[in-house]
Structures are given as structure tokens and as C-alpha cells.
Design an enzyme around this catalytic site. Structure first.
Site, PDB file in Angstrom:
ATOM      1  N   CYS A 138       0.843  -1.195   0.000  1.00 56.39           N
ATOM      2  CA  CYS A 138       0.000   0.000   0.000  1.00 56.39           C
ATOM      3  C   CYS A 138       0.877   1.242   0.000  1.00 56.39           C
ATOM      4  O   CYS A 138       1.405   1.643   1.039  1.00 56.39           O
ATOM      5  CB  CYS A 138      -0.940   0.010   1.200  1.00 56.39           C
ATOM      6  SG  CYS A 138      -1.995   1.487   1.224  1.00 56.39           S
ATOM      7  N   CYS A 141      -0.233   4.135   2.413  1.00 60.66           N
ATOM      8  CA  CYS A 141       0.081   3.864   3.818  1.00 60.66           C
ATOM      9  C   CYS A 141       1.587   3.940   4.067  1.00 60.66           C
ATOM     10  O   CYS A 141       2.017   4.480   5.096  1.00 60.66           O
ATOM     11  CB  CYS A 141      -0.469   2.506   4.244  1.00 60.66           C
ATOM     12  SG  CYS A 141      -2.278   2.443   4.303  1.00 60.66           S
TER      13      CYS A 141
END
Length: 193
Positions: A138, A141
Site C-alpha cells: 500500500c 500507507c
């Protein structure tokens, strides 16, 4: 193949084609091999990364090894980070990849209370979350956790060490999973489909 319960046993169980992983696993789980990180941080990151790597036998071995080095609260904090990032990484990766900015203005409507109430050091939780986010791929993130760590003067060396641990743990989990798998017999129904 049963996964051994010790790091030395795991290293010995890795096949010859994964020799680099054997060497890296022996290195990144030490304070000399993970500059900027404490032993507690190393093993918390290793545990959460092994859970994210989805090889249950390997993760249980890492959990056993980590319990010799971490308090119960720290083990639970690492597991909590792996769990919440398992959800958040999917959701925020979607926001990052979709080509419609309106989704980013919508409330997530997902419970994330553990992010504020994990019971361990906040920066340790950030390091663990960064590592799991790297395993789960991700980008949003990873960027968010890296910026937060840097804003609290966590060194790039420590951040790199966390990701090196995650990368090694993931690669070992993949190699062990492959070695544990059973080949599908030629001519079976799965191959015919």
C-alpha cells in the site's frame, strides 16, 4: 515439510536457491543487522511482517521466537498492527489506485480504534505499520507512516531497517510456502480446467 520453531531451524530448512534469504534472515534480526532499531522493535516488526506474509506456520514460529524477547503487550501490539493494516492497506490502496478523487472525500466508515489504543510505544506501532504496509503493497500507507516517523526524527536508517526486515520475512515466508506445497499430479482435473 513442517516449519522449524527456531530461526536457525528455519534458516536450515530454506533450500539452496534461497541462500541469500538464509544469510539475510540471520542478519536482519539482529541489532547489528538492523541499524537504528532495538531488539524489541526488530522482533515486533518481524512478527507483524510474518503475519502479513500469510504463511501461518512460519508466523507461528516467529511468534514463538518473539515471545522470548517481547512482553505479552508488545506481542499483542504487533499482532494488532498486522490486523488493522491488513484492512487499512486494502482500503487505502484502493483510494490510491482508483482514478476518482471523490472517494477520498468520503468517510471510510471502518473502525480503527486500535491505532490510538494499541498499548505499545506510538513510534514502534508506526514502524510496525510501515513494515506491514510495505508487505501488503500500500503506497499511500507507506508514505503516510514514513512521513509520520520522519516528523518524529526517526532516522532513515531505522526506517530502512524496518523495511529490510519486512522484505526478508516476506521472502522467507514465500519460499517456505512453496517448499511446503504439494505438486499437482499431471493430468489431474485441476490441470484440465
Amino acid at each position: 515439510m513442517n516449519i522449524p520453531s527456531t530461526i536457525e531451524g528455519i534458516r536450515d530448512a530454506l533450500p539452496d536457491y534461497a541462500r541469500d534469504l538464509k544469510l539475510n534472515l540471520g542478519s536482519v534480526l539482529t541489532t547489528n543487522g538492523a541499524p537504528g532499531l532495538s531488539e524489541k522493535q526488530i522482533w515486533s516488526i518481524a512478527l507483524a511482517s510474518s503475519i502479513a506474509a500469510r504463511n501461518t506456520g512460519f508466523a507461528r514460529s516467529i511468534e514463538s521466537e518473539s515471545r522470548a524477547r517481547l512482553a505479552d503487550l508488545e506481542v499483542e501490539g504487533a499482532k494488532a498492527a498486522a490486523a488493522i493494516m491488513g484492512m487499512n492497506n486494502i482500503y487505502y490502496r484502493f483510494l490510491h489506485l482508483v482514478e476518482d478523487g471523490e472517494y477520498q472525500t468520503m468517510p471510510a466508515r471502518l473502525r480503527m480504534n486500535v491505532i490510538a489504543n494499541h498499548g505499545i510505544d506510538k513510534l514502534d506501532f508506526e514502524l510496525i505499520s510501515l513494515a506491514v504496509s510495505a508487505v501488503n503493497g500500500c503506497g499511500l500507507c507507506v508514505t503516510s507512516h514514513e512521513k509520520k516517523l520522519r516528523s518524529h526524527d526517526v532516522s532513515r536508517e531505522a526506517i530502512q531497517s524496518a523495511v529490510r526486515i519486512a522484505a526478508t520475512i516476506h521472502a522467507v515466508a514465500v519460499a517456505l510456502e512453496f517448499e511446503q506445497s504439494t505438486p499437482i499430479a499431471a493430468g489431474s482435473a485441476e490441470l484440465a480446467a
